[in-house]
Design a protein around this motif. Structure first.
Motif, PDB file in Angstrom:
ATOM      1  N   GLY A 196       0.784  -1.226   0.000  1.00 46.84           N
ATOM      2  CA  GLY A 196       0.000   0.000   0.000  1.00 46.84           C
ATOM      3  C   GLY A 196       0.815   1.275   0.000  1.00 46.84           C
ATOM      4  N   ALA A 197       2.140   1.169  -0.165  1.00 47.91           N
ATOM      5  CA  ALA A 197       2.981   2.371  -0.179  1.00 47.91           C
ATOM      6  C   ALA A 197       2.649   3.229  -1.391  1.00 47.91           C
ATOM      7  CB  ALA A 197       4.449   1.975  -0.205  1.00 47.91           C
ATOM      8  N   THR A 198       2.672   4.535  -1.202  1.00 48.39           N
ATOM      9  CA  THR A 198       2.319   5.462  -2.289  1.00 48.39           C
ATOM     10  C   THR A 198       3.437   6.459  -2.595  1.00 48.39           C
ATOM     11  OG1 THR A 198       1.292   6.976  -0.708  1.00 48.39           O
ATOM     12  CG2 THR A 198      -0.135   5.314  -1.743  1.00 48.39           C
ATOM     13  N   THR A 199       4.558   6.418  -1.837  1.00 51.88           N
ATOM     14  CA  THR A 199       5.655   7.367  -2.061  1.00 51.88           C
ATOM     15  C   THR A 199       6.996   6.662  -1.959  1.00 51.88           C
ATOM     16  OG1 THR A 199       5.809   7.929   0.303  1.00 51.88           O
ATOM     17  CG2 THR A 199       4.320   9.266  -1.053  1.00 51.88           C
ATOM     18  N   PHE A 200       8.036   7.313  -2.484  1.00 52.60           N
ATOM     19  CA  PHE A 200       9.404   6.871  -2.292  1.00 52.60           C
ATOM     20  C   PHE A 200      10.205   8.077  -1.781  1.00 52.60           C
ATOM     21  CE2 PHE A 200       9.217   8.301  -6.705  1.00 52.60           C
ATOM     22  CZ  PHE A 200      10.319   9.140  -6.804  1.00 52.60           C
ATOM     23  N   SER A 201      11.461   7.847  -1.394  1.00 47.21           N
ATOM     24  CA  SER A 201      12.226   8.957  -0.808  1.00 47.21           C
ATOM     25  C   SER A 201      13.690   8.914  -1.235  1.00 47.21           C
ATOM     26  CB  SER A 201      12.144   8.908   0.728  1.00 47.21           C
ATOM     27  OG  SER A 201      12.752   7.726   1.219  1.00 47.21           O
ATOM     28  N   LEU A 202      14.326  10.110  -1.175  1.00 41.29           N
ATOM     29  CA  LEU A 202      15.760  10.234  -1.444  1.00 41.29           C
ATOM     30  C   LEU A 202      16.391  11.044  -0.321  1.00 41.29           C
ATOM     31  CD1 LEU A 202      18.188   9.829  -3.363  1.00 41.29           C
ATOM     32  CD2 LEU A 202      17.574  12.043  -4.399  1.00 41.29           C
ATOM     33  N   GLN A 203      17.327  10.422   0.378  1.00 43.96           N
ATOM     34  CA  GLN A 203      18.044  11.113   1.457  1.00 43.96           C
ATOM     35  C   GLN A 203      19.332  11.699   0.890  1.00 43.96           C
ATOM     36  OE1 GLN A 203      19.430   8.653   4.685  1.00 43.96           O
ATOM     37  NE2 GLN A 203      19.454  10.366   6.125  1.00 43.96           N
ATOM     38  N   MET A 204      19.525  12.995   1.157  1.00 38.29           N
ATOM     39  CA  MET A 204      20.678  13.701   0.610  1.00 38.29           C
ATOM     40  C   MET A 204      21.976  13.348   1.346  1.00 38.29           C
ATOM     41  SD  MET A 204      19.503  15.668  -1.816  1.00 38.29           S
ATOM     42  CE  MET A 204      18.271  14.425  -2.191  1.00 38.29           C
ATOM     43  N   ALA A 205      23.080  13.487   0.639  1.00 42.86           N
ATOM     44  CA  ALA A 205      24.395  13.413   1.287  1.00 42.86           C
ATOM     45  C   ALA A 205      24.615  14.709   2.069  1.00 42.86           C
ATOM     46  CB  ALA A 205      25.485  13.243   0.239  1.00 42.86           C
ATOM     47  N   ALA A 206      25.377  14.629   3.116  1.00 46.12           N
ATOM     48  CA  ALA A 206      25.633  15.815   3.934  1.00 46.12           C
ATOM     49  C   ALA A 206      26.257  16.919   3.094  1.00 46.12           C
ATOM     50  CB  ALA A 206      26.560  15.455   5.106  1.00 46.12           C
ATOM     51  N   GLY A 207      25.682  18.095   3.174  1.00 49.33           N
ATOM     52  CA  GLY A 207      26.210  19.241   2.460  1.00 49.33           C
ATOM     53  C   GLY A 207      25.922  19.264   0.981  1.00 49.33           C
ATOM     54  N   SER A 208      24.988  18.438   0.523  1.00 49.72           N
ATOM     55  CA  SER A 208      24.664  18.396  -0.906  1.00 49.72           C
ATOM     56  C   SER A 208      24.115  19.738  -1.372  1.00 49.72           C
ATOM     57  CB  SER A 208      23.630  17.302  -1.182  1.00 49.72           C
ATOM     58  OG  SER A 208      23.147  17.384  -2.504  1.00 49.72           O
ATOM     59  N   ALA A 209      24.500  20.148  -2.567  1.00 50.19           N
ATOM     60  CA  ALA A 209      24.005  21.400  -3.149  1.00 50.19           C
ATOM     61  C   ALA A 209      22.528  21.324  -3.459  1.00 50.19           C
ATOM     62  CB  ALA A 209      24.793  21.715  -4.413  1.00 50.19           C
ATOM     63  N   LEU A 210      21.996  20.094  -3.506  1.00 47.57           N
ATOM     64  CA  LEU A 210      20.569  19.922  -3.772  1.00 47.57           C
ATOM     65  C   LEU A 210      19.731  20.139  -2.517  1.00 47.57           C
ATOM     66  CD1 LEU A 210      20.727  16.729  -6.051  1.00 47.57           C
ATOM     67  CD2 LEU A 210      20.453  19.129  -6.752  1.00 47.57           C
ATOM     68  N   ASP A 211      20.413  20.212  -1.374  1.00 47.52           N
ATOM     69  CA  ASP A 211      19.707  20.404  -0.102  1.00 47.52           C
ATOM     70  C   ASP A 211      20.514  21.394   0.738  1.00 47.52           C
ATOM     71  OD1 ASP A 211      18.023  20.090   2.064  1.00 47.52           O
ATOM     72  OD2 ASP A 211      19.063  18.299   2.789  1.00 47.52           O
ATOM     73  N   PRO A 212      20.545  22.646   0.317  1.00 50.78           N
ATOM     74  CA  PRO A 212      21.411  23.630   0.989  1.00 50.78           C
ATOM     75  C   PRO A 212      21.053  23.818   2.468  1.00 50.78           C
ATOM     76  CG  PRO A 212      20.011  24.644  -0.692  1.00 50.78           C
ATOM     77  CD  PRO A 212      19.742  23.208  -0.742  1.00 50.78           C
ATOM     78  N   GLY A 213      22.092  23.814   3.266  1.00 51.98           N
ATOM     79  CA  GLY A 213      21.916  24.158   4.666  1.00 51.98           C
ATOM     80  C   GLY A 213      21.671  23.012   5.592  1.00 51.98           C
ATOM     81  N   ALA A 214      21.192  21.852   5.094  1.00 47.64           N
ATOM     82  CA  ALA A 214      20.881  20.747   6.010  1.00 47.64           C
ATOM     83  C   ALA A 214      20.892  19.433   5.249  1.00 47.64           C
ATOM     84  CB  ALA A 214      19.515  20.960   6.665  1.00 47.64           C
ATOM     85  N   THR A 215      21.058  18.372   5.980  1.00 51.84           N
ATOM     86  CA  THR A 215      20.945  17.039   5.407  1.00 51.84           C
ATOM     87  C   THR A 215      19.546  16.536   5.699  1.00 51.84           C
ATOM     88  OG1 THR A 215      23.281  16.573   5.767  1.00 51.84           O
ATOM     89  CG2 THR A 215      21.812  14.681   5.446  1.00 51.84           C
ATOM     90  N   GLY A 216      18.750  16.359   4.625  1.00 51.87           N
ATOM     91  CA  GLY A 216      17.366  15.961   4.824  1.00 51.87           C
ATOM     92  C   GLY A 216      16.928  14.919   3.821  1.00 51.87           C
ATOM     93  N   THR A 217      15.684  14.555   3.930  1.00 53.45           N
ATOM     94  CA  THR A 217      15.106  13.547   3.043  1.00 53.45           C
ATOM     95  C   THR A 217      13.937  14.150   2.283  1.00 53.45           C
ATOM     96  OG1 THR A 217      15.715  11.754   4.558  1.00 53.45           O
ATOM     97  CG2 THR A 217      13.993  11.285   2.940  1.00 53.45           C
TER      98      THR A 217
END
Length: 545
Positions: A196-217
């Motif tokens: 029944g899952a409806t989503t997937f996720s991508l966890q960023m590498a620390a300091g990734s330019a795609l996630d400025p300022g924090a390491t998040g998902t």
């Protein structure tokens, strides 16, 4: 002076080569007849091989008729533009289906918010991707792939711990005129995932330019299943191509409807054009087979007015083979109820011409398909009719009995056992006990049930009637006639080859004899000319006295 002694015809001018050639030619006539027989055997063997090829082509054509010709369906729709849905069908039962599309299946998607310039670094480290099945893959970005395209390729190549690719794909989309782009991740399949899952996720590498300022998902958008109503029944599927709602029919959902009171009606029926074309191919293949036989069975007039007899002329074995094929195609298969409207090839528009070829009345054939497509199909394909819903006919062979088969199936200590009673080889009732481990019963070789396959459950009782279709008869006949058994095409070819082998031995012996005879004649005439020369010389001496 006395006249010289003369020996007419006995001189060195005697054409001894011609005389020897004439004698050898006369002595070689038996060998010539054997060589002619070899040539005839070769021609006949080639003609038989052609018949065998023709027969295989006929078998293939009739197999195609039953597999695809009678299984081809034509689908018509009240929505000719296919705005909301389209449908295709193959081997489906004729019928009408009303469809209303409430919503389409969508795929889960994630657009990473940060846009980067071409060649800009995304940030090295480990990215973690989790698909909707809960499978996870670690993605390493280093100096060799530290770009958006490098990350996209790494995601597309990602595999979980078992080596299985994840159900997520990545692309790079240019979003601005200056070339800056964004990374877009999409589930490979539409609809809700396992569990029944409806989503997937991508966890960023620390300091990734795609996630400025924090390491998040980052989490994707929500996937949804398609929702539609078919013949009054509401259904949900993970795909917009629905092939498991009606056997043999695939519905392709194109657009959700705003007015749910309207429906698209699909009508499924046999494609008579495709079936007629396939039937005509069968006719053409038989006629090619029959023509090749007739061309080799007739007398052909030569340029000098003489006639040459065809290699199949007066050959009753080959004539019998052709007759078997003709009867199998044009006859009425065993087990077909003679009271039904379509019980023979003639009843559906096939007819035999005066020259032995056959023709198809397309009007009568189309009419038969329209009025009784299932009966026409059963005429060619093996079929069975059971009086019990707990026993289903699966398949049969040409050796399966056409007599009614009484059956009773029970579960004996965990083993499914069936008792089957029919007419035995001696004409008397015979009972055969079969056991099953997979729910299927298989008729034993050498019994009237040979080739029969049934699917049954405990408690099944009743009567089964089996019909062996024209297609099965011709395919089995093709296999039999192509064998190397006596009287079959392969056997006839083998006999001709053996005959040529024996003839060649005799020809070689005859050649040796002729060589010796020629040498003997040459020596004889050589001696004769020597003697004649001596006599002529003596005569000349006497005449000079």
């Amino acid at each position: 002076m006395a006249s010289a002694i003369s020996f007419q015809g006995l001189s060195t001018n005697l054409p001894t080569d011609q005389l020897i050639a004439a004698i050898i030619n006369q002595q070689s006539q038996p060998m010539v007849r054997m060589q002619n027989q070899q040539a005839t055997n070769n021609k006949k063997s080639l003609a038989l091989q052609t018949l065998r090829t023709d027969l295989t082509s006929l078998s293939t054509a009739i197999d195609s008729l039953t597999i695809s010709g009678f299984q081809s369906n034509k689908v018509t729709s009240t929505d000719s533009q296919g705005t909301y849905a389209t449908a295709t069908a193959s081997g489906a039962a004729s019928g009408q289906y009303d469809l209303t599309v409430k919503s389409l299946a969508t795929r889960s998607r994630l657009v990473l918010p940060t846009a980067l310039a071409t060649g800009a670094a995304v940030g090295t480290g480990t990215y973690t991707l989790t698909d909707m099945s809960g499978r996870t893959a670690s993605i390493t970005i280093d100096s060799t792939n530290n770009t958006l395209s490098g990350l996209a390729q790494a995601i597309n190549n990602a595999k979980d711990a078992s080596g299985t690719a994840l159900d997520v794909g990545a692309t790079v989309i240019q979003t601005n005129a200056d070339g800056t782009s964004q990374l877009v991740l999409s589930a490979n399949n539409t609809g809700v995932g396992s569990g029944g899952a409806t989503t997937f996720s991508l966890q960023m590498a620390a300091g990734s330019a795609l996630d400025p300022g924090a390491t998040g998902t980052f989490t994707s958008s929500t996937a949804t299943n398609s929702n539609f109503i078919l013949n009054g029944v509401e259904m949900w599927r993970s795909s917009n191509a629905v092939s498991d709602a009606v056997a043999g029919v695939t519905f392709n959902l194109n657009q959700a409807q705003t007015d749910l009171t309207k429906t698209t009606t699909f009508t499924v029926a046999m494609d008579t054009d495709a079936a007629t074309k396939a039937m005509q191919t069968v006719v053409d293949k038989f006629n090619a087979f029959y023509k090749d036989y007739k061309d080799n069975a007739k007398f052909t007039q030569n340029d000098d007015g003489t006639y040459t007899k065809g290699v199949f002329n007066m050959d009753m074995t080959v004539r019998n083979i052709v007759s078997q094929v003709s009867q199998a195609l044009m006859g009425s298969p065993s087990g077909v109820n003679p009271a039904t409207a379509y019980n023979s090839a003639a009843s559906i528009g096939l007819k035999t011409n005066q020259d032995g070829t056959i023709a198809l009345d397309t009007t009568a054939f189309t009419d038969a398909l329209t009025k009784g497509s299932r009966a026409v199909s059963n005429l060619f394909a093996n079929s069975g009719s059971s009086t019990s819903p707990l026993l289903t006919f699966v398949s049969s062979g040409s050796k399966t009995t056409s007599s009614p088969i009484a059956f009773s199936v029970a579960n004996n200590a965990g083993t499914l056992t069936g008792s089957f009673t029919t007419t035995g080889a001696d004409g008397n009732p015979a009972t055969y006990t079969l056991t099953s481990t997979d729910g299927n019963f298989y008729g034993a070789t050498g019994t009237p049930l040979e080739g029969l396959v049934l699917q049954a459950s405990a408690g099944a009782t009743g009567t089964l009637t089996v019909s062996t279709g024209i297609s099965r008869l011709l395919q089995d006949l093709n296999n039999t006639l192509s064998d190397s058994n006596p009287g079959d095409i392969g056997g006839l070819i083998s006999d001709l080859s053996a005959s040529n082998y024996r003839l060649q031995i005799q020809i070689d012996q005859q050649k040796d004899y002729l060589d010796r005879s020629k040498a003997s004649l040459q020596k004889l005439y050589s001696n004769l000319e020597t003697v004649v020369g001596q006599l002529q010389a003596a005569g000349q001496s006497l005449s000079s006295l």
